[in-house]
Scaffold this active site. Structure first.
Site, mmCIF file in Angstrom:
data_model
loop_
_atom_site.group_PDB
_atom_site.id
_atom_site.type_symbol
_atom_site.label_atom_id
_atom_site.label_comp_id
_atom_site.label_asym_id
_atom_site.label_seq_id
_atom_site.Cartn_x
_atom_site.Cartn_y
_atom_site.Cartn_z
ATOM 1 N N GLY A 1 3.683 -16.521 4.299
ATOM 2 C CA GLY A 1 4.282 -17.816 4.567
ATOM 3 C C GLY A 1 3.754 -18.862 3.603
ATOM 4 O O GLY A 1 3.799 -18.692 2.387
ATOM 5 N N ASN B 1 0.237 -9.336 0.282
ATOM 6 C CA ASN B 1 1.113 -8.152 0.261
ATOM 7 C C ASN B 1 0.278 -6.878 0.303
ATOM 8 O O ASN B 1 0.584 -5.939 1.053
ATOM 9 C CB ASN B 1 1.969 -8.125 -1.008
ATOM 10 C CG ASN B 1 2.980 -9.246 -1.103
ATOM 11 O OD1 ASN B 1 3.260 -9.725 -2.190
ATOM 12 N ND2 ASN B 1 3.546 -9.676 0.024
ATOM 13 N N GLY C 1 10.155 -13.600 -1.271
ATOM 14 C CA GLY C 1 11.123 -12.713 -0.648
ATOM 15 C C GLY C 1 11.999 -13.407 0.366
ATOM 16 O O GLY C 1 13.224 -13.254 0.366
ATOM 17 N N ARG D 1 1.270 -17.721 -6.204
ATOM 18 C CA ARG D 1 1.764 -16.378 -6.515
ATOM 19 C C ARG D 1 3.090 -16.429 -7.267
ATOM 20 O O ARG D 1 3.348 -15.593 -8.137
ATOM 21 C CB ARG D 1 1.881 -15.530 -5.245
ATOM 22 C CG ARG D 1 2.765 -16.093 -4.133
ATOM 23 C CD ARG D 1 2.507 -15.302 -2.856
ATOM 24 N NE ARG D 1 3.354 -15.665 -1.717
ATOM 25 C CZ ARG D 1 3.099 -16.644 -0.873
ATOM 26 N NH1 ARG D 1 2.025 -17.395 -1.049
ATOM 27 N NH2 ARG D 1 3.902 -16.873 0.168
ATOM 28 N N LYS E 1 0.298 -7.132 9.717
ATOM 29 C CA LYS E 1 1.583 -6.811 10.337
ATOM 30 C C LYS E 1 1.457 -5.735 11.410
ATOM 31 O O LYS E 1 2.152 -5.779 12.433
ATOM 32 C CB LYS E 1 2.595 -6.420 9.258
ATOM 33 C CG LYS E 1 2.967 -7.600 8.378
ATOM 34 C CD LYS E 1 3.811 -7.223 7.189
ATOM 35 C CE LYS E 1 4.062 -8.453 6.317
ATOM 36 N NZ LYS E 1 4.797 -8.136 5.086
ATOM 37 N N HIS F 1 8.104 -13.047 -6.694
ATOM 38 C CA HIS F 1 6.771 -12.948 -7.296
ATOM 39 C C HIS F 1 6.236 -11.514 -7.243
ATOM 40 O O HIS F 1 6.675 -10.679 -6.437
ATOM 41 C CB HIS F 1 5.789 -13.889 -6.583
ATOM 42 C CG HIS F 1 5.579 -13.559 -5.135
ATOM 43 N ND1 HIS F 1 4.777 -12.536 -4.694
ATOM 44 C CD2 HIS F 1 6.088 -14.137 -4.021
ATOM 45 C CE1 HIS F 1 4.798 -12.476 -3.390
ATOM 46 N NE2 HIS F 1 5.590 -13.446 -2.943
#
Length: 212
Positions: free
Chosen positions: A26, A19, A162, A64, A102, A13
């Protein structure tokens, strides 16, 4: 063999809001960003330039991926193509990491631990899935619903995530568990496979980056 037969196209996507904010997604369901929309449209235009016409399209239950697929089909003038949406293609479950930034996660759990959860085959985030677990629930669906259509001569498009795509690559590209940490699929990147005429094995033909 031309690009309209015996072909599988895998697409991640476009960029999502998670992102953009460097959050673990998740099973969260963020929308595409404006950049993600542009990436998806660019992927569709590239496929059109390459002469692709699809017989079947598959995606996950998350918006997405579904929005990316819809934009690609719009660029291909194939908006009437039936779409099969299945949870087997969903992103991996990140468990307690979902929604965390992250950088914050690395500060809390350590750089090595977070990299292991993100990239390795077997590490399981708290309350979530490892990449191997994702493959275990995705591969049977792929072998039952997707691969037979490609091997029968159809052109099949799959838009997913991903991690779910990386879990497929462990089987399709025979990537060893120790090496999967180094495999990355960019937003809107396309991976093209063809069915081998001799034994019908799916073989990687190309990788095309469409992220901006």
């Amino acid at each position: 063999m031309d690009s309209t037969t015996h072909t599988l196209v895998l697409v991640r996507h476009g960029q999502s809001e998670d992102n953009e904010r460097e959050l673990f997604s998740g099973l969260r369901d963020p929308a595409l960003t404006a950049r993600g929309v542009n990436e998806a449209r660019a992927a569709g235009r590239r496929l059109k330039t390459l002469g692709y016409r699809f017989d079947h399209a598959f995606t996950s239950r998350l918006q997405r991926a579904q929005h990316t697929l819809a934009l690609i089909l719009e660029e291909l003038s194939q908006t009437d193509l039936p779409v099969h949406a299945d949870a087997a293609l969903n992103d991996r479950d990140y468990g307690a990491l979902a929604g965390l930034n992250k950088t914050e996660a690395r500060a809390r759990f350590g750089v090595k631990q977070v990299r292991s959860w993100r990239k390795s085959s077997d590490a399981v985030p708290p309350g979530g899935e490892s990449l191997a677990m994702t493959a275990a629930r995705l591969w049977p669906f792929f072998e039952r619903a997707i691969a037979p259509r490609v091997r029968s001569g159809k052109c099949v498009l799959v838009v997913a995530h991903g991690n779910s795509l990386r879990s497929l690559l462990m089987r399709l590209d025979h990537v060893a568990p120790a090496d999967i940490e180094d495999v990355n699929i960019g937003t809107a990147e396309m991976l093209i496979y063809r069915s081998n005429a001799d034994d019908q094995t799916l073989v990687r033909a190309a990788a095309i980056a469409c992220s901006s």
